[in-house]
Write an enzyme that holds these catalytic residues in place. Structure first.
Site, PDB file in Angstrom:
ATOM      1  N   GLU A   1       1.619  -0.505  -5.050  1.00 44.03           N
ATOM      2  CA  GLU A   1       0.738   0.616  -5.354  1.00 44.03           C
ATOM      3  C   GLU A   1       1.675   1.822  -5.461  1.00 44.03           C
ATOM      4  O   GLU A   1       2.060   2.416  -4.453  1.00 44.03           O
ATOM      5  CB  GLU A   1      -0.296   0.825  -4.247  1.00 44.03           C
ATOM      6  CG  GLU A   1      -1.273   1.944  -4.575  1.00 44.03           C
ATOM      7  CD  GLU A   1      -2.216   2.265  -3.426  1.00 44.03           C
ATOM      8  OE1 GLU A   1      -3.396   2.557  -3.688  1.00 44.03           O
ATOM      9  OE2 GLU A   1      -1.770   2.226  -2.258  1.00 44.03           O
TER      10      GLU A   1
ATOM     11  N   ASP B   1       0.830  -1.195   0.000  1.00 46.67           N
ATOM     12  CA  ASP B   1       0.000   0.000   0.000  1.00 46.67           C
ATOM     13  C   ASP B   1       0.872   1.255   0.000  1.00 46.67           C
ATOM     14  O   ASP B   1       1.860   1.339   0.751  1.00 46.67           O
ATOM     15  CB  ASP B   1      -0.897  -0.014   1.244  1.00 46.67           C
ATOM     16  CG  ASP B   1      -1.824   1.173   1.327  1.00 46.67           C
ATOM     17  OD1 ASP B   1      -2.691   1.310   0.454  1.00 46.67           O
ATOM     18  OD2 ASP B   1      -1.667   1.972   2.278  1.00 46.67           O
TER      19      ASP B   1
END
Length: 755
Positions: free
Chosen positions: A393, A356
């Site tokens: 990401e 993330d």
């Protein structure tokens, strides 16, 4: 043992070097962490890093609801400290023991130190956390207790599956939301065990991997706000408390540490069905927040090491948008991250990670983006992670956007450019056809120049963060009022279109157009080079009622409604099954190298070619809503092994098992997904694909080069089921001398066997 002793025991030389028949060797590879609570048969050793603490205590508890420890074990700075590591061995203690740390030292925020001698601290290396956030009578926060964990588990020979990334089909899902709805019919809803109950359904979808939203221990509700009767529920899990610990809320058994066993059971069950497990990990911030936040873990042990601080060290850098930023490129934090990754891979057998806001890991200790950041490079080179999928990401909350440039060939990326370009093309935005072609062909503009491959692109149209696929075609704007932030939260750039009416409608024409658009985007995703990622419930039109930021909605807004699964099986779910199964069997859709526009040696068709509606080669200087793509079959001598498919019978069995306890009165016969003998295509196919985002029908001339072979229709999203996809590859023959009639906003695909 001394050799003379061996001689005296009359041991022959060959016996000395042979292995006793009583010994049994089994494959096993566990990782022992260098810090935290490490049990052995006689006791538990505690190891804590703290450079500036003056005193460290181990607090031991009898019960989860205790606010005071039953025993405090002080660590002497002279006797229990080696370098910056404090250590003590507690004989007689065993797995299941409950504990906290406590550290006394300078509280000097101007120098970045925030020690608090009264704070109860969660071990950063804790393997399990149980209990609630409590307060003592004098107002001291008592966080959930750390649990001493014995990592032993009978894996029964389980190993990582090592499915090539290029052959992967990823399904992003939430552990709780997948089965929490009463409509799931699960015995253990909302838990790891509940997921096990539904593995047959996931198997029937044909996915090769599940990407689980955060399963590490996270803060479900701010205890300060909760104490005031407020605070939003954290449903998604992007607020970590303990990186090494499976989330206690997803365990059915509430015994301290039981989540460890249940998580391992889930992973083993996935592997038994040939499905990999990828974890969404959050190494960019923690739930301790900024200078106004709580101190219950790393802040109270060595604040300036674990977090990035501003030039005025009273304040925290905030590249995460969540109050603080983990100092990922500090050597101590690097060690924590890598021990955590190894822990999940070797003690839990997970197959990969999605990082993330991974661009934060590209920032040095001053917050600057740097080339070849140590933690990113080490993740790619770590020999203990060489079989592990690494997905970034590749952006953060402070403006970094590294899609196409994150890391090296070992790193794949969520391709946000793919998401936006495909959405905009099918919405009918001008100037998008050229970009659509680039995305279909694997995004060479992003990855080829750096030596990466099409499979470095994780293609997706929807994810947890944004609209579901159903809502993408049902809402022009976000509707996040239920989040309690006056609809200010969530992204305003959704590239969505509602087909004339916002939200649900009884208008049959709008319903049909929306479903056709969903099929258009699913076909685009599954027929693009790269790795497709699908969002939980998109296969059955799951809706969040227009909420594109459902981070705090642990309710029907986020949960999968299993009634939709049953009502979709004869139409959208059948379409979904067929396309996933075909992709897994067709190597032309899973190239491991970028296409060149040149034919394979000795073959007629270029590997890929593009045409206009008049059959001529595409003129890229023009802006047209229609794109014709001829993707050539891969000759047998160039073919690589496809992902294994099963027979129709096996797939039907998985599907029926998945629904054995769900709304039995609504069950219908299952239409099996596409398969040839034993589920594998005997030859690769040429594919003639027509993408048309225009609002009027169009006639497409078959390109002259394509008229030399026989074509059969495979997909037409404008047709009603079952004519939308011919699952047995037996669609009507195409008269190549006649123009193809293509409906407004639709996709067609024709197949011709390769030679």
């Amino acid at each position: 043992m001394d050799l003379d002793v061996l001689k005296n025991q009359n041991l022959k030389n060959q016996d000395f070097f042979s292995v006793s028949s009583d010994l049994v060797s089994v494959p096993r590879f566990d990782i022992t962490l260098p810090y935290g609570a490490i049990p052995d048969p006689q006791g538990v050793q505690f190891l804590i890093f703290s450079r500036n603490a003056r005193q460290v205590n181990i607090l031991l508890y009898d019960h989860l609801d205790d606010t005071s420890p039953m025993e405090v074990i002080p660590l002497d700075r002279d006797k229990n400290r080696w370098g910056d590591v404090w250590s003590v061995y507690v004989r007689g203690l065993s797995a299941g023991a409950l504990y906290h740390f406590q550290a006394d030292g300078p509280f000097t925020p101007h120098f970045g130190m925030r020690f608090n001698k009264d704070a109860r601290l969660i071990d950063p290396f804790a393997k399990a956390i149980n209990g609630e956030y409590l307060y003592t009578d004098d107002g001291i926060l008592v966080p959930p207790k750390c649990v001493v964990v014995d990592d032993s588990f009978d894996w029964q020979g389980d190993r990582h599956l090592r499915i090539p990334l290029s052959d992967s089909v990823i399904y992003e899902m939430h552990v709780c939301g997948f089965t929490q709805s009463p409509s799931s019919g699960c015995k253990f809803p909302g838990t790891y065990l509940g997921v096990i109950e539904k593995i047959p359904y996931l198997k029937s979808l044909g996915v090769t991997a599940v990407e689980l939203m955060p399963v590490h221990e996270y803060m479900q509700r701010d205890p300060v706000q909760a104490g005031k009767g407020g605070g939003r529920v954290n449903y998604w899990g992007y607020d970590p408390v303990a990186f090494f610990a499976p989330h206690q809320g997803y365990a059915w058994d509430k015994t301290p540490g039981a989540q460890v066993r249940e998580f391992k059971e889930m992973v083993k069950a996935f592997h038994q069905e040939g499905i990999e497990v990828i974890l969404d990990v959050v190494f960019n911030h923690t739930a301790e927040g900024n200078e106004h936040g709580l101190t219950f873990s790393m802040k109270g042990l060595e604040n300036s090491v674990y977090y990035m601080l501003e030039n005025d060290p009273r304040y925290y850098k905030n590249y995460s948008g969540c109050g603080n930023t983990v100092n990922g490129n500090h050597p101590i934090v690097q060690e924590l991250i890598f021990n955590c990754l190894r822990h999940w891979v070797h003690n839990y057998h997970v197959d990969g990670f999605r990082f993330d806001l991974a661009s934060i890991l590209s920032r040095d200790r001053n917050g600057n983006l740097v080339p070849n950041p140590p933690v990113v490079e080490m993740a790619a080179e770590d020999p203990l992670l060489s079989d592990t999928k690494m997905i970034a990401e590749a952006w953060d909350a402070a403006g970094a956007y590294q899609v196409g440039s994150f890391g090296c060939v070992r790193w794949a990326e969520w391709n946000g450019r793919y998401r936006d370009d495909v959405r905009r093309y099918w919405r009918g935005d001008p100037g998008m056809t050229n970009l659509l072609a680039t995305r279909i062909a694997g995004s060479s503009d992003l990855y080829q120049g750096s030596g990466r491959m099409p499979f470095n692109s994780i293609n997706f149209i929807t994810s947890h963060d944004g609209f579901t696929l159903n809502d993408l075609v049902s809402y022009n704007g976000k509707h996040n009022e239920a989040n309690g932030e006056d609809n200010r939260d969530g992204d305003n750039n959704n590239f969505s279109w509602n087909f004339g009416q916002e939200g649900y409608t009884y208008d049959v024409i709008i319903q049909e157009n929306r479903k056709k658009q969903i099929k258009n985007m699913l076909a685009t995703l599954l027929f693009s080079q790269g790795v497709p990622m699908l969002l939980m419930g998109d296969e059955c039109q799951r809706t969040q009622k227009g909420n594109n930021n459902a981070y705090c909605q642990n309710n029907e807004i986020s949960w999968l409604d299993w009634k939709r699964v049953l009502t979709a099986e004869d139409d959208l779910l059948r379409f979904y099954h067929a396309l996933v199964d075909f992709r897994k069997a067709e190597p032309a859709l899973r190239h491991r190298h970028f296409l060149s526009g040149q034919p394979f040696p000795g073959h007629y068709f270029p590997d890929i070619s593009w045409f206009q509606v008049d059959g001529k080669s595409y003129d890229w200087s023009k802006d047209m809503p229609t794109l014709v793509c001829l993707l050539a079959a891969i000759p047998p001598m160039y073919n690589f092994s496809a992902a294994t498919s099963e027979s129709k019978l096996t797939r039907q069995m998985h599907y029926r098992t998945a629904h054995s306890s769900v709304l039995s009165g609504l069950r219908r016969p299952h239409h099996p997904p596409i398969s040839a003998a034993e589920g594998e295509l005997r030859t690769s196919n040429n594919l003639l694909m027509i993408f048309h985002s225009g609002h009027l029908p169009v006639s497409v001339v078959v390109p002259p080069i394509a008229r030399i072979v026989t074509w059969r229709k495979f997909i037409d999203t404008a047709e009603e089921s079952p004519k939308d996809v011919y699952t047995n590859l037996d669609g009507p023959l195409l008269d190549a001398q006649q123009a193809i009639n293509v409906s407004a906003r639709s996709f067609q695909c024709f197949l011709s066997p390769g030679r």
